[in-house]
Scaffold this motif. Structure first.
Motif, PDB file in Angstrom:
ATOM      1  N   LEU A  38       9.351  -6.202 -10.855  1.00 18.03           N
ATOM      2  CA  LEU A  38      10.484  -6.550 -10.486  1.00 18.03           C
ATOM      3  C   LEU A  38      10.614  -8.080 -10.259  1.00 18.03           C
ATOM      4  CD1 LEU A  38      13.229  -4.770  -9.846  1.00 18.03           C
ATOM      5  CD2 LEU A  38      12.444  -4.965  -7.442  1.00 18.03           C
ATOM      6  N   PRO A  39      11.627  -8.832 -10.467  1.00 15.04           N
ATOM      7  CA  PRO A  39      11.879 -10.347 -10.051  1.00 15.04           C
ATOM      8  C   PRO A  39      11.734 -10.379  -8.402  1.00 15.04           C
ATOM      9  CG  PRO A  39      13.697  -9.853 -11.652  1.00 15.04           C
ATOM     10  CD  PRO A  39      12.976  -8.138 -11.324  1.00 15.04           C
ATOM     11  N   ALA A  40      11.052 -11.686  -8.073  1.00 12.76           N
ATOM     12  CA  ALA A  40      11.081 -11.796  -6.413  1.00 12.76           C
ATOM     13  C   ALA A  40      12.473 -11.821  -5.912  1.00 12.76           C
ATOM     14  CB  ALA A  40      10.509 -13.167  -6.337  1.00 12.76           C
ATOM     15  N   CYS A  73       6.849   6.892  -3.751  1.00 10.80           N
ATOM     16  CA  CYS A  73       7.769   6.168  -3.108  1.00 10.80           C
ATOM     17  C   CYS A  73       6.858   4.766  -2.955  1.00 10.80           C
ATOM     18  CB  CYS A  73       8.409   6.209  -1.903  1.00 10.80           C
ATOM     19  SG  CYS A  73       9.045   5.049  -0.990  1.00 10.80           S
ATOM     20  N   SER A  74       7.222   3.584  -3.653  1.00 15.75           N
ATOM     21  CA  SER A  74       6.413   2.272  -3.417  1.00 15.75           C
ATOM     22  C   SER A  74       7.567   1.310  -2.551  1.00 15.75           C
ATOM     23  CB  SER A  74       6.232   1.916  -4.858  1.00 15.75           C
ATOM     24  OG  SER A  74       5.252   2.612  -5.308  1.00 15.75           O
ATOM     25  N   ILE A  75       6.996   0.401  -1.879  1.00 13.25           N
ATOM     26  CA  ILE A  75       7.591  -0.575  -1.146  1.00 13.25           C
ATOM     27  C   ILE A  75       6.700  -1.848  -1.271  1.00 13.25           C
ATOM     28  CG2 ILE A  75       8.153  -1.226   1.297  1.00 13.25           C
ATOM     29  CD1 ILE A  75       6.882   2.239   1.176  1.00 13.25           C
ATOM     30  N   ARG A  76       7.731  -2.887  -1.624  1.00 15.99           N
ATOM     31  CA  ARG A  76       7.183  -4.175  -1.669  1.00 15.99           C
ATOM     32  C   ARG A  76       7.529  -5.038  -0.507  1.00 15.99           C
ATOM     33  NH1 ARG A  76       9.030  -7.590  -6.720  1.00 15.99           N
ATOM     34  NH2 ARG A  76      10.540  -8.242  -5.242  1.00 15.99           N
ATOM     35  N   TRP A  77       6.260  -5.405   0.145  1.00 16.34           N
ATOM     36  CA  TRP A  77       6.410  -6.154   1.531  1.00 16.34           C
ATOM     37  C   TRP A  77       5.956  -7.416   1.499  1.00 16.34           C
ATOM     38  CZ3 TRP A  77       8.188  -2.524   4.902  1.00 16.34           C
ATOM     39  CH2 TRP A  77       8.426  -3.137   6.233  1.00 16.34           C
ATOM     40  N   HIS A  78       6.672  -8.334   2.131  1.00 17.92           N
ATOM     41  CA  HIS A  78       6.219  -9.940   2.202  1.00 17.92           C
ATOM     42  C   HIS A  78       5.571  -9.909   3.377  1.00 17.92           C
ATOM     43  CE1 HIS A  78       6.040 -14.192   1.167  1.00 17.92           C
ATOM     44  NE2 HIS A  78       6.414 -14.058   2.615  1.00 17.92           N
ATOM     45  N   PHE A  79       4.228 -10.619   3.374  1.00 16.32           N
ATOM     46  CA  PHE A  79       3.584 -11.044   4.674  1.00 16.32           C
ATOM     47  C   PHE A  79       3.764 -12.590   4.780  1.00 16.32           C
ATOM     48  CE2 PHE A  79       2.111  -6.795   3.682  1.00 16.32           C
ATOM     49  CZ  PHE A  79       2.083  -6.113   4.945  1.00 16.32           C
ATOM     50  N   CYS A  81       1.548 -14.368   5.922  1.00 10.68           N
ATOM     51  CA  CYS A  81       0.281 -14.793   6.126  1.00 10.68           C
ATOM     52  C   CYS A  81      -0.486 -14.711   4.721  1.00 10.68           C
ATOM     53  CB  CYS A  81      -0.676 -13.930   7.161  1.00 10.68           C
ATOM     54  SG  CYS A  81      -0.636 -12.269   6.942  1.00 10.68           S
ATOM     55  N   ASP A  82      -1.824 -15.267   5.001  1.00 11.71           N
ATOM     56  CA  ASP A  82      -2.666 -14.978   3.757  1.00 11.71           C
ATOM     57  C   ASP A  82      -3.121 -13.434   3.707  1.00 11.71           C
ATOM     58  OD1 ASP A  82      -3.986 -17.198   2.113  1.00 11.71           O
ATOM     59  OD2 ASP A  82      -5.558 -15.305   2.689  1.00 11.71           O
ATOM     60  N   LEU A  83      -3.293 -13.034   2.528  1.00 13.23           N
ATOM     61  CA  LEU A  83      -3.545 -11.678   2.453  1.00 13.23           C
ATOM     62  C   LEU A  83      -5.154 -11.291   2.927  1.00 13.23           C
ATOM     63  CD1 LEU A  83      -2.187 -10.877  -1.284  1.00 13.23           C
ATOM     64  CD2 LEU A  83      -1.486 -10.253   0.928  1.00 13.23           C
ATOM     65  N   SER A  84      -5.693 -12.508   2.982  1.00 14.59           N
ATOM     66  CA  SER A  84      -7.188 -12.145   3.327  1.00 14.59           C
ATOM     67  C   SER A  84      -7.250 -11.761   4.869  1.00 14.59           C
ATOM     68  CB  SER A  84      -8.125 -13.564   3.164  1.00 14.59           C
ATOM     69  OG  SER A  84      -7.383 -14.423   4.106  1.00 14.59           O
ATOM     70  N   GLN A  85      -6.001 -12.250   5.565  1.00 16.49           N
ATOM     71  CA  GLN A  85      -5.823 -11.649   6.992  1.00 16.49           C
ATOM     72  C   GLN A  85      -5.684 -10.351   7.206  1.00 16.49           C
ATOM     73  OE1 GLN A  85      -3.471 -15.621   7.496  1.00 16.49           O
ATOM     74  NE2 GLN A  85      -3.687 -14.640   9.588  1.00 16.49           N
ATOM     75  N   LEU A  86      -5.455  -9.525   6.027  1.00 15.50           N
ATOM     76  CA  LEU A  86      -4.758  -8.093   6.129  1.00 15.50           C
ATOM     77  C   LEU A  86      -5.540  -7.115   5.914  1.00 15.50           C
ATOM     78  CD1 LEU A  86      -1.444  -8.688   4.053  1.00 15.50           C
ATOM     79  CD2 LEU A  86      -1.833  -8.673   6.482  1.00 15.50           C
ATOM     80  N   SER A  87      -7.172  -7.436   6.377  1.00 12.71           N
ATOM     81  CA  SER A  87      -7.934  -6.277   6.116  1.00 12.71           C
ATOM     82  C   SER A  87      -7.685  -5.063   7.216  1.00 12.71           C
ATOM     83  CB  SER A  87      -9.185  -6.592   6.139  1.00 12.71           C
ATOM     84  OG  SER A  87      -9.986  -6.631   7.211  1.00 12.71           O
ATOM     85  N   GLY A  88      -7.426  -3.894   6.809  1.00 13.34           N
ATOM     86  CA  GLY A  88      -7.462  -3.022   7.509  1.00 13.34           C
ATOM     87  C   GLY A  88      -5.799  -2.258   7.305  1.00 13.34           C
ATOM     88  N   LEU A  89      -5.232  -3.061   6.426  1.00  9.74           N
ATOM     89  CA  LEU A  89      -3.786  -2.835   6.261  1.00  9.74           C
ATOM     90  C   LEU A  89      -3.723  -1.304   5.733  1.00  9.74           C
ATOM     91  CD1 LEU A  89      -0.657  -3.463   5.493  1.00  9.74           C
ATOM     92  CD2 LEU A  89      -1.292  -4.169   3.264  1.00  9.74           C
ATOM     93  N   SER A  90      -4.668  -1.055   4.781  1.00  8.83           N
ATOM     94  CA  SER A  90      -4.391   0.482   4.118  1.00  8.83           C
ATOM     95  C   SER A  90      -4.435   1.674   5.406  1.00  8.83           C
ATOM     96  CB  SER A  90      -5.276   0.755   3.193  1.00  8.83           C
ATOM     97  OG  SER A  90      -6.690   0.811   3.371  1.00  8.83           O
ATOM     98  N   SER A 134       1.152 -13.301  -1.184  1.00  8.36           N
ATOM     99  CA  SER A 134       1.591 -12.599  -0.083  1.00  8.36           C
ATOM    100  C   SER A 134       2.657 -11.580  -0.086  1.00  8.36           C
ATOM    101  CB  SER A 134       2.112 -13.716   1.214  1.00  8.36           C
ATOM    102  OG  SER A 134       1.106 -14.740   1.433  1.00  8.36           O
ATOM    103  N   ASP A 135       2.902 -10.938  -1.122  1.00  4.58           N
ATOM    104  CA  ASP A 135       3.479  -9.597  -1.515  1.00  4.58           C
ATOM    105  C   ASP A 135       2.493  -8.450  -1.747  1.00  4.58           C
ATOM    106  OD1 ASP A 135       5.967 -10.820  -1.151  1.00  4.58           O
ATOM    107  OD2 ASP A 135       6.509 -10.750  -2.953  1.00  4.58           O
ATOM    108  N   VAL A 136       2.905  -7.625  -1.265  1.00  5.12           N
ATOM    109  CA  VAL A 136       1.924  -6.170  -1.451  1.00  5.12           C
ATOM    110  C   VAL A 136       2.875  -5.124  -1.821  1.00  5.12           C
ATOM    111  CG1 VAL A 136       0.481  -4.479  -0.003  1.00  5.12           C
ATOM    112  CG2 VAL A 136       0.264  -7.064   0.056  1.00  5.12           C
ATOM    113  N   VAL A 137       2.196  -4.294  -2.770  1.00  3.41           N
ATOM    114  CA  VAL A 137       3.104  -3.120  -3.410  1.00  3.41           C
ATOM    115  C   VAL A 137       2.379  -2.048  -2.695  1.00  3.41           C
ATOM    116  CG1 VAL A 137       3.770  -1.735  -4.982  1.00  3.41           C
ATOM    117  CG2 VAL A 137       4.161  -4.224  -5.124  1.00  3.41           C
ATOM    118  N   ILE A 138       2.978  -1.215  -1.604  1.00  2.00           N
ATOM    119  CA  ILE A 138       2.337  -0.169  -1.238  1.00  2.00           C
ATOM    120  C   ILE A 138       2.883   1.128  -1.670  1.00  2.00           C
ATOM    121  CG2 ILE A 138       2.302   1.243   1.134  1.00  2.00           C
ATOM    122  CD1 ILE A 138       2.963  -1.650   2.510  1.00  2.00           C
ATOM    123  N   GLY A 139       2.108   1.962  -2.325  1.00  2.00           N
ATOM    124  CA  GLY A 139       2.472   3.341  -3.090  1.00  2.00           C
ATOM    125  C   GLY A 139       2.323   4.416  -2.365  1.00  2.00           C
ATOM    126  N   ILE A 140       3.043   5.261  -2.212  1.00  2.00           N
ATOM    127  CA  ILE A 140       2.867   6.385  -1.236  1.00  2.00           C
ATOM    128  C   ILE A 140       3.186   7.751  -2.014  1.00  2.00           C
ATOM    129  CG2 ILE A 140       3.562   7.733   0.854  1.00  2.00           C
ATOM    130  CD1 ILE A 140       4.188   4.849   2.171  1.00  2.00           C
TER     131      ILE A 140
END
Ligand code: BTN
Length: 248
Positions: A38-40, A73-79, A81-90, A134-140
């Motif tokens: 999907l476009p930004a 369901c998937s959710i595209r989330w913008h952070f 911050c750098d993705l390397s700071q997101l360890s533990g996100l899952s 810095s965008d992440v797709v969270i699929g549930i």
């Protein structure tokens, strides 16, 4: 049936006021794939489908997606911050999901890193894919009304039928709340919650990784969300990823 207007009404009623686009589809190959292509945009993008023809799981597995029964369901989330700071996100995502399921049944646990199990049966899985910028797709994938003996489902636990639009709006609200806390206070602010819901703690487990298998006793997580595993020689290992199962 899934209904975008109903989901938005629930969100409005709960005071959710972030820009959000909800794409409800009858059928799609994968809701994660849909959002990745999907476009930004400046909004939170959400895709839910009645069925997926190529639902994807972790480690290249497929995700069974029978029509009209469960949540895909998937959710595209913008952070910001750098993705390397997101360890533990899952882990945080799985705790957000658990927060809406615990009132339904208090025996649901999380198997590191992010499977939700009820009495050892898988209720929910998450596939989190980073998009680089810095965008992440969270699929549930959450088994809701399915009556299938191999999985757990909310129907199997309670004998009740659940409204998926309500559950999706609750998921989005809890995800927003948990991600805000994660960004502001870090993973350490979730450690005590994790300790109460950790399915593997104290168990002998096998972790499969591309490089091979490792077995040992699970000893919780560290500040980065890595699994702490003590092997037979008493050596502690810190694992950032892998597929875990109880040793039989
Ligand atoms: C796993 O446990 O292996 C993760 C399963 C994730 C499945 C969900 S369903 C919605 C989203 N779209 C996909 O193709 N996969 C995820």
């Amino acid at each position: 049936m899934l209904n975008e207007t109903v989901i938005l009404q629930h969100l409005n009623a709960a005071g959710f006021n972030k820009p959000i686009h909800i794409h409800v589809l009858e059928s799609v190959d994968s809701t994660n794939r849909f959002l990745k292509d999907l476009p930004a945009s400046n909004a939170i993008e959400v895709c839910c489908a009645e069925t997926q023809t190529s639902g994807r799981g972790r480690f290249g597995r497929s995700w069974d997606s029978p029509f009209g029964q469960n949540i895909y369901c998937s959710i595209r989330w913008h952070f910001d911050c750098d993705l390397s700071q997101l360890s533990g996100l899952s882990l945080v995502v799985s705790m957000a999901i658990l927060s809406i399921l615990q009132p339904i049944d208090n025996d649901i646990r999380i198997k590191w890193p992010n499977d939700l199990l009820w009495h050892g049966k898988k209720l929910c899985g998450c596939l989190i894919e980073s998009m680089g910028c810095s965008d992440v797709v969270i699929g549930i994938g959450l088994n809701v009304n399915a009556k299938n003996l191999h999985w757990g489902s909310l129907h199997e636990i309670t004998g009740q039928h659940f409204d998926r639009n309500t559950l999706i709006s609750q998921l989005l609200i809890q995800l927003d709340k948990h991600l805000k806390q994660f960004i502001m206070q870090g993973l350490t602010s979730f450690i005590s919650t994790w300790q109460q819901v950790d399915y593997l703690y104290g168990q002998w487990v096998v972790v499969s990784q591309p490089a091979g298998h490792l077995s040992g006793r699970a000893m919780g997580i560290d500040a980065l969300g890595q699994l702490r595993l003590t092997d037979e020689a008493g050596v502690m290992h810190y694992l950032a990823s892998g597929d875990t199962s109880l040793k039989v």
